[in-house]
Motif scaffolding. Structure first.
Motif, PDB file in Angstrom:
ATOM      1  N   SER A   1      25.398  42.784  39.667  1.00  0.00           N
ATOM      2  CA  SER A   1      26.521  44.165  39.188  1.00  0.00           C
ATOM      3  C   SER A   1      27.528  43.610  40.625  1.00  0.00           C
ATOM      4  CB  SER A   1      26.054  45.423  40.777  1.00  0.00           C
ATOM      5  OG  SER A   1      27.064  46.500  40.858  1.00  0.00           O
ATOM      6  N   ARG A   2      28.471  44.005  40.159  1.00  0.00           N
ATOM      7  CA  ARG A   2      29.830  43.144  40.754  1.00  0.00           C
ATOM      8  C   ARG A   2      30.329  43.632  42.632  1.00  0.00           C
ATOM      9  NH1 ARG A   2      33.368  40.676  37.399  1.00  0.00           N
ATOM     10  NH2 ARG A   2      33.251  40.151  35.179  1.00  0.00           N
ATOM     11  N   ILE A   3      30.336  45.309  41.946  1.00  0.00           N
ATOM     12  CA  ILE A   3      30.290  45.862  43.586  1.00  0.00           C
ATOM     13  C   ILE A   3      29.521  47.050  44.320  1.00  0.00           C
ATOM     14  CG2 ILE A   3      32.294  46.138  43.063  1.00  0.00           C
ATOM     15  CD1 ILE A   3      32.197  48.967  42.160  1.00  0.00           C
ATOM     16  N   MET A   4      28.703  46.463  43.753  1.00  0.00           N
ATOM     17  CA  MET A   4      26.873  46.698  45.222  1.00  0.00           C
ATOM     18  C   MET A   4      26.890  46.093  46.349  1.00  0.00           C
ATOM     19  SD  MET A   4      24.364  48.847  44.300  1.00  0.00           S
ATOM     20  CE  MET A   4      23.632  48.638  42.459  1.00  0.00           C
ATOM     21  N   VAL A   5      26.678  47.443  46.791  1.00  0.00           N
ATOM     22  CA  VAL A   5      27.025  47.235  48.790  1.00  0.00           C
ATOM     23  C   VAL A   5      25.307  47.508  48.839  1.00  0.00           C
ATOM     24  CG1 VAL A   5      27.478  47.572  50.815  1.00  0.00           C
ATOM     25  CG2 VAL A   5      29.338  47.902  48.767  1.00  0.00           C
ATOM     26  N   LEU A   6      24.763  46.452  49.826  1.00  0.00           N
ATOM     27  CA  LEU A   6      23.122  46.785  50.728  1.00  0.00           C
ATOM     28  C   LEU A   6      23.525  46.794  51.897  1.00  0.00           C
ATOM     29  CD1 LEU A   6      21.178  44.520  48.492  1.00  0.00           C
ATOM     30  CD2 LEU A   6      21.234  46.697  47.829  1.00  0.00           C
ATOM     31  N   GLY A   7      22.564  47.891  52.180  1.00  0.00           N
ATOM     32  CA  GLY A   7      22.198  47.473  53.971  1.00  0.00           C
ATOM     33  C   GLY A   7      21.594  48.517  54.353  1.00  0.00           C
TER      34      GLY A   7
ATOM     35  N   GLY B   1      39.586  49.235  45.535  1.00  0.00           N
ATOM     36  CA  GLY B   1      39.675  47.772  44.512  1.00  0.00           C
ATOM     37  C   GLY B   1      38.972  47.142  44.362  1.00  0.00           C
ATOM     38  N   ALA B   2      37.402  46.458  44.932  1.00  0.00           N
ATOM     39  CA  ALA B   2      36.463  45.574  44.684  1.00  0.00           C
ATOM     40  C   ALA B   2      36.446  45.504  43.019  1.00  0.00           C
ATOM     41  CB  ALA B   2      35.823  46.335  44.913  1.00  0.00           C
ATOM     42  N   ARG B   3      36.450  43.877  42.863  1.00  0.00           N
ATOM     43  CA  ARG B   3      36.452  43.433  41.844  1.00  0.00           C
ATOM     44  C   ARG B   3      34.930  42.746  41.304  1.00  0.00           C
ATOM     45  NH1 ARG B   3      41.975  41.609  39.259  1.00  0.00           N
ATOM     46  NH2 ARG B   3      43.069  43.352  39.876  1.00  0.00           N
ATOM     47  N   THR B   4      34.900  41.487  42.981  1.00  0.00           N
ATOM     48  CA  THR B   4      33.367  40.561  42.735  1.00  0.00           C
ATOM     49  C   THR B   4      32.652  40.868  43.660  1.00  0.00           C
ATOM     50  OG1 THR B   4      34.431  39.016  43.915  1.00  0.00           O
ATOM     51  CG2 THR B   4      35.286  39.245  40.986  1.00  0.00           C
ATOM     52  N   PRO B   5      32.196  40.430  43.865  1.00  0.00           N
ATOM     53  CA  PRO B   5      31.032  40.188  45.441  1.00  0.00           C
ATOM     54  C   PRO B   5      31.523  39.587  46.445  1.00  0.00           C
ATOM     55  CG  PRO B   5      29.105  39.650  43.315  1.00  0.00           C
ATOM     56  CD  PRO B   5      31.366  39.826  42.944  1.00  0.00           C
ATOM     57  N   LEU B   6      32.836  38.809  45.789  1.00  0.00           N
ATOM     58  CA  LEU B   6      33.857  38.291  47.823  1.00  0.00           C
ATOM     59  C   LEU B   6      34.194  39.697  48.494  1.00  0.00           C
ATOM     60  CD1 LEU B   6      34.877  35.424  48.484  1.00  0.00           C
ATOM     61  CD2 LEU B   6      37.458  36.870  47.127  1.00  0.00           C
TER      62      LEU B   6
END
Length: 591
Positions: free
Chosen positions: A70-76, A325-330
């Motif tokens: 996924s482009r914008i998934m956040v794990l934690g 506005g996140a677009r990529t895993p950056l």
């Protein structure tokens, strides 16, 4: 072509469009405001040092950026895992922080290994075993379990134990022994009010960060961290980041943690699967559940090796990244970099942060787990699924989160088997003016062809329902015999039957032999090609299977009428000739 060319990150960047790095940089900075307080809060709620929440936010962000689909998934760290981790670590309660860290790390390592193994075996579909009603009930049970523990922290007492019952008893005992700490209560309540108010009035503002900054400021201005009335504070974090190491535990501890890791892995992937599908639909992107499972496993494994705790996807932090506005895993890489800089260069950042404020952050997240409108919709839509949801809530509250997670999965599977075991069945009739054949229960005025039973079974034929099929079919035959219209031919309209296993095929063989002795012919209509091949293979090996089949129910009925010579005028034929349909059963309404 290098190995880097195959990384999802490279593909995401290549298709991100112009200005992607500026958008990701801004989104990453916004995300930090939620990651730090939420991560620490979940670590403390899990009975672990607060810094583990920071480490467990940094590492999975970096690993998912490299291998996540996924482009914008956040794990934690996540609220749904908090009681599971706490329950797993409680049996090893110790005053040695290094041992607690080793237990949490090994739990993450085992969870990660299980996820990677399941992804390699392409078992991503297992997440579907946790049905929506059971998952809803499970999350409500989790909310109760977490809520009692964190409410105790806000009141200045404690509530230990795995199940809700033991926590409530501990909570009541703590209140009777120490009473309510008014200062701690004021700080925790103020933080919770800030979180709820900003969530309702200004959802774009990082409410958890505002609550944390307010708590730190109040502690410093009012000097609440010193003296006889000092409140519990988070304190300084260890300077720097941990180096990778293997958590050293005994064999008995490993065996105990393995069972807990299964429940954690299942719940973590169920949450990740739901969130990834939601993102995929909203963003018009494909989703690969096995790839998500692999990325989740890598994140847990790496986090455990760097002294972290089990992690999952975050349904609260991922939307923050998306709305920023996140677009990529950056975005995740930027956020991880800032968190790492805080851990290395400013370990005293949270020195004056009250633990009651962190408890309020967790309570704010717990409130989002409670979905009363969804329960109300279940009650109106299907009462049996409402009962399933409430049963899952009670199981988690009584058995604890680990055993409750296993029981919740078992509930989902049992509910599926119940529906397959006793599916809907129907005798089909011809209704004047309607094309096709219809359920007699819904159309009591429909007409039946004399001597013919049209029978529909709305499920695959398998070991669990083979006897139900035979018994229900015989019940319909007996009912027709009592009505004065004994059946000579049965046509099973088999379109809903998507499979016939060996147990069901054996049942059909015995049923056919029994019907032949009674002078009844058994036939099929609308058999799917794959099911037809299964029946043919069984017939080739064993013989004595129905050999009369038709592509449609209409063809099967016409073949029966030609062979039997039964007088019957269909309403469509009658309409063409101008005649009324032939009366077929005395007293039959409409026929």
């Amino acid at each position: 072509m290098s190995a880097l060319d195959h990384l999802p990150l490279r593909r995401h960047i290549a298709t991100a469009g112009r200005g992607w790095w500026r958008a990701d940089l801004a989104a990453g900075l916004v995300l930090v405001g939620l990651l730090a307080p939420a991560g620490m809060a979940y670590a403390v709620a899990s009975g672990l040092p607060a810094e583990l929440g920071i480490y467990s936010s940094i590492i999975p962000l970096l690993t998912y950026a490299l291998v996540g689909p996924s482009r914008i998934m956040v794990l934690g760290p996540d609220s749904s895992l908090t009681p599971l981790v706490l329950a797993a670590t409680l049996p090893f309660a110790t005053t040695d922080p290094s041992h607690a860290i080793a237990i949490a790390g090994m739990l993450a390592v085992i969870t990660g290994a299980l996820c990677i193994a399941a992804a390699t075996a392409r078992l991503g579909f297992l997440a579907e075993l946790l049905s929506s009603p059971v998952r809803l009930g499970y999350l409500h049970g989790i909310a109760l379990t977490i809520g009692i523990g964190q409410l105790a922290t806000v009141l200045g007492t404690s509530a230990s134990g795995e199940s809700l019952g033991t926590q409530v008893r501990s909570f009541v005992d703590g209140l009777s022994d120490t009473g309510v700490d008014s200062t701690t209560l004021a700080l925790g309540a103020a933080a919770l009010v800030i979180i709820l108010a900003l969530r309702a009035l200004a959802p774009s503002v990082p409410a958890a960060l505002v609550a944390v900054v307010t708590g730190i400021a109040a502690t410093m201005v009012l000097d609440l961290g010193t003296g006889s009335g000092a409140i519990p504070l988070v304190g300084d974090m260890p300077r720097g980041l941990p180096l990778p190491s293997w958590p050293s535990l005994g064999a008995d501890e490993l065996r105990t943690l393995a069972g807990a890791a299964v429940g954690i892995a299942f719940v973590a992937f169920a949450d990740t699967s739901v969130l990834s599908r939601t993102l995929a639909v909203r963003r018009h992107e494909p989703v690969d559940e096995n790839h998500e499972l692999f990325a989740l496993g890598v994140g847990n494994l790496a986090t455990g090796l760097f002294g972290g705790m089990p992690i999952s996807s975050s349904s609260s932090r991922t939307p923050v990244a998306e709305s920023a506005g996140a677009r990529t895993p950056l975005t995740g890489i930027v956020a991880a970099g800032v968190l790492a800089a805080l851990a290395i260069g400013a370990p005293a950042t949270f020195r004056y942060l009250p633990k009651a404020t962190l408890a309020a952050v967790v309570l704010g997240a717990v409130i989002t787990l409670v979905d009363l409108p969804a329960l109300a919709r279940l009650l109106r839509f299907r009462r049996s699924e409402f009962v399933l949801a409430m049963s899952a809530t009670v199981l988690v509250a009584v058995l604890g989160p680990v055993s409750g997670a296993i029981a919740a999965v078992a509930l989902s599977v049992l509910n599926f088997l119940r529906r397959v075991w006793r599916p809907h069945t129907a005798e089909l009739v011809r209704v004047d003016g309607l094309k096709g054949y219809h359920d007699r229960g819904r159309h009591p005025s429909g007409r039946v062809v004399p001597g013919l039973l049209l029978y529909r079974f709305d499920a695959p034929l398998m070991f669990a329902n083979a006897r139900v099929f035979a018994d229900d079919l015989n019940r319909h035959l007996d009912a027709r015999a009592r009505s004065g219209d004994p059946v000579g031919t049965v046509i099973v309209t088999a379109e809903p039957i998507t499979d016939v296993d060996s147990t069901a095929a054996e049942m059909l063989e015995h049923l056919m032999a029994d019907l032949v002795e009674r002078g009844i012919d058994l036939r099929f209509a609308e058999l799917k090609g794959s099911v037809h091949e299964q029946v043919d293979r069984y017939s080739l090996l064993h013989g004595a299977m129905p050999d009369h089949t038709a592509r449609t129910t209409g063809e099967a009925v016409k073949a029966y009428l030609r062979e039997s010579g039964v007088p019957w005028t269909d309403w469509e034929d009658a309409a063409q000739s101008g005649n009324r349909p032939t009366e077929t059963l005395p007293g039959e309404a409409g026929g």
